[in-house]
Design a protein around this motif. Structure first.
Motif, mmCIF file in Angstrom:
data_model
loop_
_atom_site.group_PDB
_atom_site.id
_atom_site.type_symbol
_atom_site.label_atom_id
_atom_site.label_comp_id
_atom_site.label_asym_id
_atom_site.label_seq_id
_atom_site.Cartn_x
_atom_site.Cartn_y
_atom_site.Cartn_z
ATOM 1 N N SER A 140 38.312 40.887 48.932
ATOM 2 C CA SER A 140 38.336 40.186 50.262
ATOM 3 C C SER A 140 37.251 39.173 50.498
ATOM 4 C CB SER A 140 38.032 41.443 51.281
ATOM 5 O OG SER A 140 36.749 41.857 50.994
ATOM 6 N N GLY A 141 37.422 38.334 51.395
ATOM 7 C CA GLY A 141 36.557 37.311 51.728
ATOM 8 C C GLY A 141 36.944 36.119 50.870
ATOM 9 N N PRO A 142 37.908 35.379 51.089
ATOM 10 C CA PRO A 142 39.069 35.780 51.575
ATOM 11 C C PRO A 142 39.947 36.891 50.882
ATOM 12 C CG PRO A 142 39.693 33.468 51.010
ATOM 13 C CD PRO A 142 37.973 34.026 50.496
ATOM 14 N N SER A 143 40.869 37.396 51.553
ATOM 15 C CA SER A 143 41.558 38.443 50.681
ATOM 16 C C SER A 143 42.477 37.674 49.864
ATOM 17 C CB SER A 143 42.557 39.038 51.878
ATOM 18 O OG SER A 143 43.444 40.001 51.295
ATOM 19 N N ARG A 144 42.637 38.160 48.722
ATOM 20 C CA ARG A 144 43.423 37.604 47.545
ATOM 21 C C ARG A 144 43.543 38.301 46.321
ATOM 22 N NH1 ARG A 144 38.291 36.037 47.770
ATOM 23 N NH2 ARG A 144 37.073 35.441 45.746
#
Length: 130
Positions: free
Chosen positions: A77-81
């Motif tokens: 996560s952080g960003p989700s990827r």
């Protein structure tokens, strides 16, 4: 040009790819049918890589009989990827070590999905339909 039409309703997400309907899971749409979208990314990578390798082997007259691919993606996560992908490949057929390494290099260089994932998509345009 690749094109997919998608419909998402609470509990169901469907993608139309040609004449086929593919079902996806999503916690946001409360859908538990189908597979996670990240699994399809891995499947797309493995199938593109395998097809690329088979095409090259046929062109060069290499005795490739089967490609076995196992893929794992680390979702963060952080960003989700998907932050990293590990792909283990096995080539079956009467091939030398050098031919197997050549097939691996060709797959890495010429696979459209791998090139997209490694280099990113230059532009993603989102817009509302009227």
């Amino acid at each position: 040009m690749a094109r997919v039409e998608l419909t998402a309703q609470r509990g169901k997400i469907e993608a139309r790819i040609g004449e086929d309907t593919v079902l996806f899971k999503s916690s946001g749409a409360e859908s538990e049918v189908g597979h996670w979208p990240t699994e399809y990314i891995l499947a797309a990578l493995g199938s593109c890589f395998s097809g690329t390798v088979f095409s090259y082997a046929r062109t060069k007259g290499l005795p490739l009989e089967k490609v076995m691919v196992a893929l794992e993606g680390e979702v963060v996560s952080g960003p989700s990827r998907i932050a990293s992908i590990t792909m283990e490949v096995e080539f079956l057929g009467n091939l030398t070590r050098a031919e197997k390494e050549q097939l691996l290099a060709v797959g890495e260089r010429a696979c459209t999905v791998m090139n997209t994932l490694k280099r990113g998509v230059e532009t993603i345009v989102t817009r509302l339909r009227d």
